[in-house]
Structure formats: C-alpha cells, structure tokens
Design a protein around this motif. Sequence first.
Motif, PDB file in Angstrom:
ATOM      1  N   PRO A 130     -26.612   3.643 -21.097  1.00 15.13           N
ATOM      2  CA  PRO A 130     -25.962   4.932 -20.884  1.00 15.13           C
ATOM      3  C   PRO A 130     -25.041   4.855 -19.663  1.00 15.13           C
ATOM      4  CG  PRO A 130     -28.320   5.206 -21.260  1.00 15.13           C
ATOM      5  CD  PRO A 130     -28.084   3.743 -21.092  1.00 15.13           C
ATOM      6  N   ALA A 131     -23.990   5.671 -19.662  1.00 13.85           N
ATOM      7  CA  ALA A 131     -23.048   5.676 -18.541  1.00 13.85           C
ATOM      8  C   ALA A 131     -23.715   6.260 -17.303  1.00 13.85           C
ATOM      9  CB  ALA A 131     -21.811   6.480 -18.907  1.00 13.85           C
ATOM     10  N   ASN A 160     -24.902  10.296 -24.516  1.00 14.23           N
ATOM     11  CA  ASN A 160     -24.136  10.842 -25.636  1.00 14.23           C
ATOM     12  C   ASN A 160     -25.008  10.714 -26.877  1.00 14.23           C
ATOM     13  OD1 ASN A 160     -21.593  11.492 -24.298  1.00 14.23           O
ATOM     14  ND2 ASN A 160     -21.388   9.282 -24.016  1.00 14.23           N
ATOM     15  N   ILE A 161     -25.514  11.838 -27.338  1.00 15.84           N
ATOM     16  CA  ILE A 161     -26.556  11.825 -28.359  1.00 15.84           C
ATOM     17  C   ILE A 161     -26.210  12.759 -29.515  1.00 15.84           C
ATOM     18  CG2 ILE A 161     -28.398  11.169 -26.783  1.00 15.84           C
ATOM     19  CD1 ILE A 161     -29.064  14.081 -26.376  1.00 15.84           C
ATOM     20  N   THR A 162     -26.888  12.563 -30.629  1.00 16.59           N
ATOM     21  CA  THR A 162     -26.736  13.428 -31.793  1.00 16.59           C
ATOM     22  C   THR A 162     -28.106  13.941 -32.186  1.00 16.59           C
ATOM     23  OG1 THR A 162     -24.811  12.210 -32.610  1.00 16.59           O
ATOM     24  CG2 THR A 162     -26.012  13.557 -34.197  1.00 16.59           C
ATOM     25  N   GLY A 163     -28.254  15.257 -32.234  1.00 17.41           N
ATOM     26  CA  GLY A 163     -29.544  15.794 -32.600  1.00 17.41           C
ATOM     27  C   GLY A 163     -29.692  17.270 -32.311  1.00 17.41           C
ATOM     28  N   THR A 164     -30.937  17.732 -32.349  1.00 23.00           N
ATOM     29  CA  THR A 164     -31.262  19.138 -32.137  1.00 23.00           C
ATOM     30  C   THR A 164     -32.181  19.357 -30.939  1.00 23.00           C
ATOM     31  OG1 THR A 164     -33.149  18.916 -33.639  1.00 23.00           O
ATOM     32  CG2 THR A 164     -31.058  19.681 -34.592  1.00 23.00           C
ATOM     33  N   HIS A 165     -32.705  18.253 -30.387  1.00 21.23           N
ATOM     34  CA  HIS A 165     -33.742  18.390 -29.369  1.00 21.23           C
ATOM     35  C   HIS A 165     -33.781  17.115 -28.531  1.00 21.23           C
ATOM     36  CE1 HIS A 165     -37.581  20.525 -28.253  1.00 21.23           C
ATOM     37  NE2 HIS A 165     -37.810  19.345 -27.697  1.00 21.23           N
ATOM     38  N   ALA A 166     -33.970  17.264 -27.220  1.00 23.24           N
ATOM     39  CA  ALA A 166     -34.112  16.118 -26.325  1.00 23.24           C
ATOM     40  C   ALA A 166     -35.378  16.280 -25.499  1.00 23.24           C
ATOM     41  CB  ALA A 166     -32.903  15.988 -25.412  1.00 23.24           C
ATOM     42  N   ARG A 167     -36.155  15.246 -25.423  1.00 27.61           N
ATOM     43  CA  ARG A 167     -37.351  15.224 -24.586  1.00 27.61           C
ATOM     44  C   ARG A 167     -37.052  14.294 -23.409  1.00 27.61           C
ATOM     45  NH1 ARG A 167     -42.654  15.048 -27.886  1.00 27.61           N
ATOM     46  NH2 ARG A 167     -41.996  17.232 -28.069  1.00 27.61           N
ATOM     47  N   ILE A 168     -36.888  14.872 -22.235  1.00 24.53           N
ATOM     48  CA  ILE A 168     -36.504  14.110 -21.039  1.00 24.53           C
ATOM     49  C   ILE A 168     -37.764  13.558 -20.380  1.00 24.53           C
ATOM     50  CG2 ILE A 168     -35.346  14.199 -18.812  1.00 24.53           C
ATOM     51  CD1 ILE A 168     -33.740  16.611 -19.895  1.00 24.53           C
ATOM     52  N   PHE A 169     -37.883  12.241 -20.330  1.00 20.77           N
ATOM     53  CA  PHE A 169     -39.046  11.599 -19.737  1.00 20.77           C
ATOM     54  C   PHE A 169     -38.771  11.255 -18.270  1.00 20.77           C
ATOM     55  CE2 PHE A 169     -40.471  11.357 -24.004  1.00 20.77           C
ATOM     56  CZ  PHE A 169     -41.844  11.141 -23.954  1.00 20.77           C
ATOM     57  N   TYR A 170     -39.764  11.547 -17.431  1.00 21.36           N
ATOM     58  CA  TYR A 170     -39.627  11.282 -16.000  1.00 21.36           C
ATOM     59  C   TYR A 170     -40.967  10.857 -15.430  1.00 21.36           C
ATOM     60  CZ  TYR A 170     -41.685  15.973 -15.385  1.00 21.36           C
ATOM     61  OH  TYR A 170     -42.510  17.058 -15.413  1.00 21.36           O
ATOM     62  N   VAL A 171     -40.937  10.437 -14.180  1.00 23.19           N
ATOM     63  CA  VAL A 171     -42.146  10.059 -13.461  1.00 23.19           C
ATOM     64  C   VAL A 171     -42.417  11.130 -12.416  1.00 23.19           C
ATOM     65  CG1 VAL A 171     -43.281   8.290 -12.069  1.00 23.19           C
ATOM     66  CG2 VAL A 171     -41.593   7.626 -13.811  1.00 23.19           C
ATOM     67  N   PRO A 214     -23.210  16.135 -32.305  1.00 23.92           N
ATOM     68  CA  PRO A 214     -23.062  15.379 -31.060  1.00 23.92           C
ATOM     69  C   PRO A 214     -23.203  16.273 -29.834  1.00 23.92           C
ATOM     70  CG  PRO A 214     -20.924  15.718 -32.092  1.00 23.92           C
ATOM     71  CD  PRO A 214     -21.938  16.217 -33.065  1.00 23.92           C
ATOM     72  N   HIS A 215     -23.874  15.754 -28.818  1.00 23.95           N
ATOM     73  CA  HIS A 215     -24.068  16.472 -27.566  1.00 23.95           C
ATOM     74  C   HIS A 215     -23.944  15.497 -26.404  1.00 23.95           C
ATOM     75  CE1 HIS A 215     -25.518  20.155 -29.532  1.00 23.95           C
ATOM     76  NE2 HIS A 215     -26.182  19.348 -30.355  1.00 23.95           N
ATOM     77  N   THR A 216     -23.509  16.023 -25.273  1.00 24.97           N
ATOM     78  CA  THR A 216     -23.424  15.238 -24.037  1.00 24.97           C
ATOM     79  C   THR A 216     -24.409  15.813 -23.036  1.00 24.97           C
ATOM     80  OG1 THR A 216     -21.087  14.729 -24.411  1.00 24.97           O
ATOM     81  CG2 THR A 216     -21.941  14.443 -22.173  1.00 24.97           C
ATOM     82  N   LEU A 217     -25.334  14.973 -22.600  1.00 29.06           N
ATOM     83  CA  LEU A 217     -26.379  15.392 -21.673  1.00 29.06           C
ATOM     84  C   LEU A 217     -26.251  14.572 -20.393  1.00 29.06           C
ATOM     85  CD1 LEU A 217     -29.005  16.985 -21.079  1.00 29.06           C
ATOM     86  CD2 LEU A 217     -30.262  15.123 -22.206  1.00 29.06           C
ATOM     87  N   VAL A 218     -25.967  15.252 -19.287  1.00 31.77           N
ATOM     88  CA  VAL A 218     -25.824  14.593 -17.987  1.00 31.77           C
ATOM     89  C   VAL A 218     -27.006  14.993 -17.110  1.00 31.77           C
ATOM     90  CG1 VAL A 218     -24.371  14.268 -15.950  1.00 31.77           C
ATOM     91  CG2 VAL A 218     -23.309  14.669 -18.190  1.00 31.77           C
ATOM     92  N   ILE A 219     -27.688  14.002 -16.544  1.00 29.64           N
ATOM     93  CA  ILE A 219     -28.881  14.260 -15.740  1.00 29.64           C
ATOM     94  C   ILE A 219     -28.693  13.676 -14.344  1.00 29.64           C
ATOM     95  CG2 ILE A 219     -31.377  13.991 -15.577  1.00 29.64           C
ATOM     96  CD1 ILE A 219     -31.427  13.579 -18.597  1.00 29.64           C
ATOM     97  N   THR A 220     -28.972  14.485 -13.331  1.00 21.02           N
ATOM     98  CA  THR A 220     -28.907  14.053 -11.941  1.00 21.02           C
ATOM     99  C   THR A 220     -30.068  14.695 -11.195  1.00 21.02           C
ATOM    100  OG1 THR A 220     -27.486  13.885  -9.981  1.00 21.02           O
ATOM    101  CG2 THR A 220     -27.306  15.901 -11.297  1.00 21.02           C
ATOM    102  N   ALA A 232     -36.752   8.353 -16.576  1.00 25.99           N
ATOM    103  CA  ALA A 232     -37.081   7.192 -17.402  1.00 25.99           C
ATOM    104  C   ALA A 232     -36.238   7.089 -18.669  1.00 25.99           C
ATOM    105  CB  ALA A 232     -38.563   7.212 -17.771  1.00 25.99           C
ATOM    106  N   GLY A 233     -35.962   8.213 -19.321  1.00 22.39           N
ATOM    107  CA  GLY A 233     -35.192   8.149 -20.554  1.00 22.39           C
ATOM    108  C   GLY A 233     -35.234   9.464 -21.305  1.00 22.39           C
ATOM    109  N   VAL A 234     -34.681   9.460 -22.511  1.00 25.80           N
ATOM    110  CA  VAL A 234     -34.602  10.651 -23.347  1.00 25.80           C
ATOM    111  C   VAL A 234     -34.995  10.279 -24.774  1.00 25.80           C
ATOM    112  CG1 VAL A 234     -33.087  12.410 -24.324  1.00 25.80           C
ATOM    113  CG2 VAL A 234     -32.791  11.710 -21.942  1.00 25.80           C
ATOM    114  N   TRP A 235     -35.913  11.044 -25.324  1.00 24.92           N
ATOM    115  CA  TRP A 235     -36.303  10.884 -26.731  1.00 24.92           C
ATOM    116  C   TRP A 235     -35.518  11.919 -27.520  1.00 24.92           C
ATOM    117  CZ3 TRP A 235     -42.171  10.354 -28.328  1.00 24.92           C
ATOM    118  CH2 TRP A 235     -42.254  10.030 -29.687  1.00 24.92           C
ATOM    119  N   VAL A 236     -34.675  11.443 -28.433  1.00 27.02           N
ATOM    120  CA  VAL A 236     -33.759  12.314 -29.164  1.00 27.02           C
ATOM    121  C   VAL A 236     -34.304  12.600 -30.566  1.00 27.02           C
ATOM    122  CG1 VAL A 236     -31.401  12.605 -29.993  1.00 27.02           C
ATOM    123  CG2 VAL A 236     -31.837  11.302 -27.889  1.00 27.02           C
TER     124      VAL A 236
END
Length: 401
Positions: A130-131, A160-171, A214-220, A232-236
């Motif tokens: 991912p960028a 840059n993902i395609t879907g209806t739902h994102a599960r953002i994984f973190y520690v 298509p969706h653009t998800l930016v995480i900071t 850690a990542g995103v489950w799409v």
Amino acid sequence: MTQPTPTQPASKRLVTEEKANATYVRAVNGSAPDASGNVVVAGGGSSGLVDTSVMQTWYAALASRDYAQARIMYIGDSTGEGEGVTSISKRVVNRLQSILRQRFPVDGIGSGGGVGYLPVFYVSPSLPDPATTGSVTPLTSFGMGGRAYSLDTSKSVTFNITGTHARIFYVGGTSSGDLQYTLDGGTPASFPTVVTGATTDGKWYDLPLGASGPHTLVITRTATPASNAYLAGVWVFDNDVDKGIHVVDASHYGWKASDMATTQFQGYLQQQVAAVQPDAVIVSFGLNEQGGGVEPSVMKTNLQTIISRVKAGATVAPSIILLGKWDRSGSYTYPWADYVAAMREIDAADAGVTFVDMSTRIPKAGSTLANSLSLFADASHASERGQAMEADLLSAVFSPS
C-alpha cells in the motif's frame, strides 16, 4: 535419516467406525483405506493423505457459509505470503479463496466477496505494498505474519480497496495513540487504540464503506494523544462481512518456524488466531529451514509450538493442515525427505493435525520437469503457474468430496 512409515494411532484412523462390536470400513471417492487406516483422496487433484476426521470443523463451517464466515488462516513463510508473483490476486492464498468461492457459491453473492486481509506491507519483494507517506518503519513483532507499522502524525497508509466493509486491524497498547481514517476524501474520524493491561495484538475497528465499489481509505494517527499507534492491516469485505469463504494471509517472507515460535511472537500469534477464529489453519514451513541447515527435529519442535498456540487461540478447535512444500533446488545439509519425516511425526502424534505433502504432486524446483512447466520463479518460490497449481491442489484438501 530414514523416513518412517506414516502409521497413525487409532485416534487418527479416519475411515473406521465401530458400532455394535462390528467395524465398517467405507471408501472415499472409491478409494479404500490402506493398512494404516488412511485414504488417498482421489479426484480434484488431491495433494496427499487427508485425515477427514481432522477436517470436520472446516467441513461444518463450509456447510454454513450462507450464514457465517468460513475462515482459513495461512501461517507460513514466503511461499505462503506469495513471493514469486507481482499481483495480489495471483498469490496462492487469493487463488485458493477464489477457487473455493467458485466451487461453493454463497447465497446472495455467488462466487463474489472481498479481497481479504491486506497487511500494511509485504515482506516479499515481488509484491506491491500500500502507498505510504512519511518514513514508515516496518515492525515484525506485531500483526498477522509479523507485519505492522508504527504511525505518528507525519505517516500514513493508503488502501485502495473495493468492497462494502473494512475491518482495520491494530495493536492495542497501554499508552497508544488514536488512529485516524479518511474515507474517500471525506471528513477524518478516529478511534482509540489504548488497552488496559498488556499490549494486545489482533484488535480491530469495523468501518462500513457504503455501496460496493472502489474506495480510498487513508489511515494515520491523530495529534493527541501524542503517542504512536500501531497499524497492522485491513480486512476487506464485499457483501460478505457475515458470510462466505475467506482465506487470511498470516505469512512472512524469510521466516522459519522458529521466528513464528519465538517467546515474544508466539503470544501475539495466539491473539491473532483469537481475532480471526479460523475454522481451518494451514501451517507451512521447512524451505527456509532446509536452506539454512536447520535440523529437522528443531523445526519439529517449533512447529509444535506454533500448533499449540493456534489451538490455544481458537475457541473451537480448527482443522489444522500441516503443509509440506516441494523440494527446493540444490543440495543441502538435510534432504527434504527428512523434513517431511519430521512433519509426519507431528501428524502421527497429534489427532488434531493432518499432514499434506506437496512434494508428491509438485516436482522439485529446478528439475527438468519443473523448468519445462515454468512452475518456479527461482530456486524455491513458485511462479504464477506454480502458485496456481498449489492452489488447485489445496482446493481438493478443503473440498468435502
């Protein structure tokens, strides 16, 4: 080291049923059991001896795919992460997911569904990450497959993902900062990642994306609190957040079983399994052990540690597939047969594990046959064709008939 005959205790003999003091032996796909009570599953490209008693958890989950997720977790090295291909969709985990979805369609979505779990980076150099913005530092202590980033306000990751739902994984940490996300250029929002007690892997935040597309998800990370946050990542998901077939990547390029079984990481591995709650788990190491001259018995001990953590993290005992890969090109301190023998010993001793041997189906890397079929990208990593072949073979393992 002589490879032992793969005999198994009675608890692992998959085709014997006792009733009224009589023993009934049934054939599987027309194949009768051998003297050890094993059946070689015919048809569909079977990849070895399959203990169907071990596969019962997976079979039940597969049958319920219209109503709940059926999840496979792939824990391994670079061959599991997908080194050797340049497209996420061509990796063995994605190909296996696609094949199973086509073979076992789901009510309402057919063979569709989201791409699955995307880590913040891939260790495998052939795969696209991912960028990012800012100077991100990869962390190998956290995240599925030992892949995570520590983020401050100057660093971000774009999916840059395609879907209806994102599960953002973190520690989660006792003093971690908040993660901030921006969806499709909208208003930023955030959520805390702080936890009480000890650092905890496998935490997640659920984010509806809206309509499929298509969706653009930016995480900071937010400015306050002024502590780094660990992503850690995103489950799409794409209309399959609560159903369908999912194959989750938890592999790491270059790792041996010893890396996954370290005192520090094995606890996080257990937490990752607890987060995913897989119905089946593939555990696959050995090629890096052979390349590094690791004694097969040492690998065996580390594999047993991984398996014990998988069992400890799962609420319902998953079907555990101990996957032996192909013989890599070259000559080494220990022949591949010795590593296969070590894995067979685990299989024979553990009623919750079934061993699948790819070396009986996929030719040795660098061999004339393998080269003529373009199965390998180098001395050990499967090419697009090779990963497609592995996925085809694995799909038979996960198919009830």
